[in-house]
Design an enzyme around this catalytic site. Structure first.
Site, short mmCIF file in Angstrom:
data_model
loop_
_atom_site.label_atom_id
_atom_site.label_comp_id
_atom_site.label_asym_id
_atom_site.label_seq_id
_atom_site.Cartn_x
_atom_site.Cartn_y
_atom_site.Cartn_z
N PHE A 180 0.65 -1.04 0.09
CA PHE A 180 0.17 0.50 0.02
C PHE A 180 0.77 0.95 0.03
O PHE A 180 1.95 1.15 0.33
CB PHE A 180 -0.31 -0.41 0.66
CG PHE A 180 -0.59 0.56 2.70
CD1 PHE A 180 0.04 1.13 3.19
CD2 PHE A 180 -0.15 -0.91 3.46
CE1 PHE A 180 0.50 1.43 4.33
CE2 PHE A 180 1.13 -1.10 4.22
CZ PHE A 180 0.87 0.50 5.34
N CYS A 181 -0.17 2.68 -0.42
CA CYS A 181 1.02 3.30 -0.46
C CYS A 181 0.39 4.59 -0.44
O CYS A 181 -0.58 4.57 0.10
CB CYS A 181 1.61 3.78 -1.25
SG CYS A 181 0.97 3.41 -3.26
N THR A 182 -0.14 5.56 -1.07
CA THR A 182 -0.96 7.33 -0.45
C THR A 182 -2.47 6.90 -1.93
O THR A 182 -3.50 6.66 -0.64
CB THR A 182 -0.16 8.52 -0.46
OG1 THR A 182 1.19 8.63 0.12
CG2 THR A 182 -1.26 9.03 -0.17
N CYS A 187 2.74 1.70 -4.50
CA CYS A 187 2.70 0.13 -4.38
C CYS A 187 1.81 -0.93 -5.58
O CYS A 187 2.66 -2.06 -5.92
CB CYS A 187 0.81 0.01 -3.51
SG CYS A 187 -0.23 1.03 -3.50
N ILE A 209 -3.73 4.52 -0.08
CA ILE A 209 -4.66 5.00 1.72
C ILE A 209 -5.61 5.88 1.30
O ILE A 209 -7.22 5.78 1.71
CB ILE A 209 -3.90 5.69 2.60
CG1 ILE A 209 -2.70 4.18 2.56
CG2 ILE A 209 -4.01 6.11 4.01
CD1 ILE A 209 -0.83 5.17 3.21
#
Length: 258
Positions: A180-182, A187, A209
């Site tokens: 996961f990432c922003t 990701c 996210i």
């Protein structure tokens, strides 16, 4: 109130310089500020302005068949979080420098936010496999918040991720790994690279996210999500918690991913 837009799309761009000029002209016409990155692999947008300006830009962008289904993430702030409009032509919309992680060649399987929330609550995936959430962001971003019990990496740049991931192979092997990432860009590349390098059961969190906050809220998440503007970070209700925070009683209902 200012409307903020985050959007990206991996798609072949044969004319990145020409597209960058068109995107700049349309953003300026809508009095938008923020950043636009254009590369042969796609586009990445962080823009802010009036509702009419943002809506007009997204409608115009989706007239291009390459971007007709581009997901858009929205949030609000009291003030304009960008000082000016920046449009840059890049080699990659996020630098990774790995030939075995091109989203133009393939896309790693994704998990929807509501499914991930269920997995987090039950402590495993639907097949009963151990779950590991892998944060692909750098240590400064992680400092503002991350998923509870997530595996984090001691990195300052995304290009450092491969070596850091290999150092945690013992933690990741045998688990269903959700990167996961922003907003989904890092990701997506990380999951592709991992699957190409011996990590078979790796998924990406669809939309990152920000999409998780929009769809689920803060279930299983501790803190806020760092963003790359003067808002500093967003809480699970997509409210700024930094310099340009929106007062809770001033925030309109969340906008859908139109």
């Amino acid at each position: 109130m200012v409307l903020n837009l985050a959007a990206y799309r991996f798609v072949p761009i044969a004319d990145p310089d020409a597209l960058a000029l068109r995107l700049r002209a349309r953003a300026e016409a809508g009095a938008l500020r923020g950043s636009i990155l254009v590369a042969p692999e796609g586009i990445n947008l962080f823009l802010a302005g009036s509702d009419a300006g943002i809506d007009g830009f997204v409608a115009w962008l989706r007239e291009d068949p390459r971007f007709d289904a581009i997901p858009a993430r929205y949030s609000r702030s009291d003030a304009q979080p960008f000082a000016r409009l920046k449009v840059k032509r890049k080699r990659e919309i996020i630098s990774f420098r790995r030939e075995d992680a091109s989203p133009l060649d393939a896309r790693a399987p994704a998990v929807a936010p509501r499914t991930l929330a269920r997995w987090i609550a039950q402590g495993r995936d639907d097949a009963g496999r151990r779950l590991v959430l892998l944060d692909t962001r750098n240590r400064e971003e992680v400092r503002h918040g991350t998923f509870e019990r997530a595996a984090t990496l001691p990195i300052d740049r995304f290009t450092d991720l491969p070596e850091a991931v290999l150092a945690q192979r013992d933690v990741l092997d045998g688990a269903t790994v959700v990167s996961f990432c922003t907003g989904g860009i890092r990701c997506e590349k990380a999951a592709l690279w991992m699957r190409a390098n011996g990590f078979a059961d790796v998924l990406q969190l669809e939309g990152g996210i920000l999409n998780y906050f929009e769809q689920v809220g803060g279930a299983g998440y501790d803190g806020a999500c760092f963003v790359f503007d003067e808002r500093v970070a967003l809480d699970p209700a997509l409210r700024p918690v930094g310099a340009h925070a929106a007062r809770a009683d001033d925030v309109p209902p969340a906008r859908s991913n139109r």
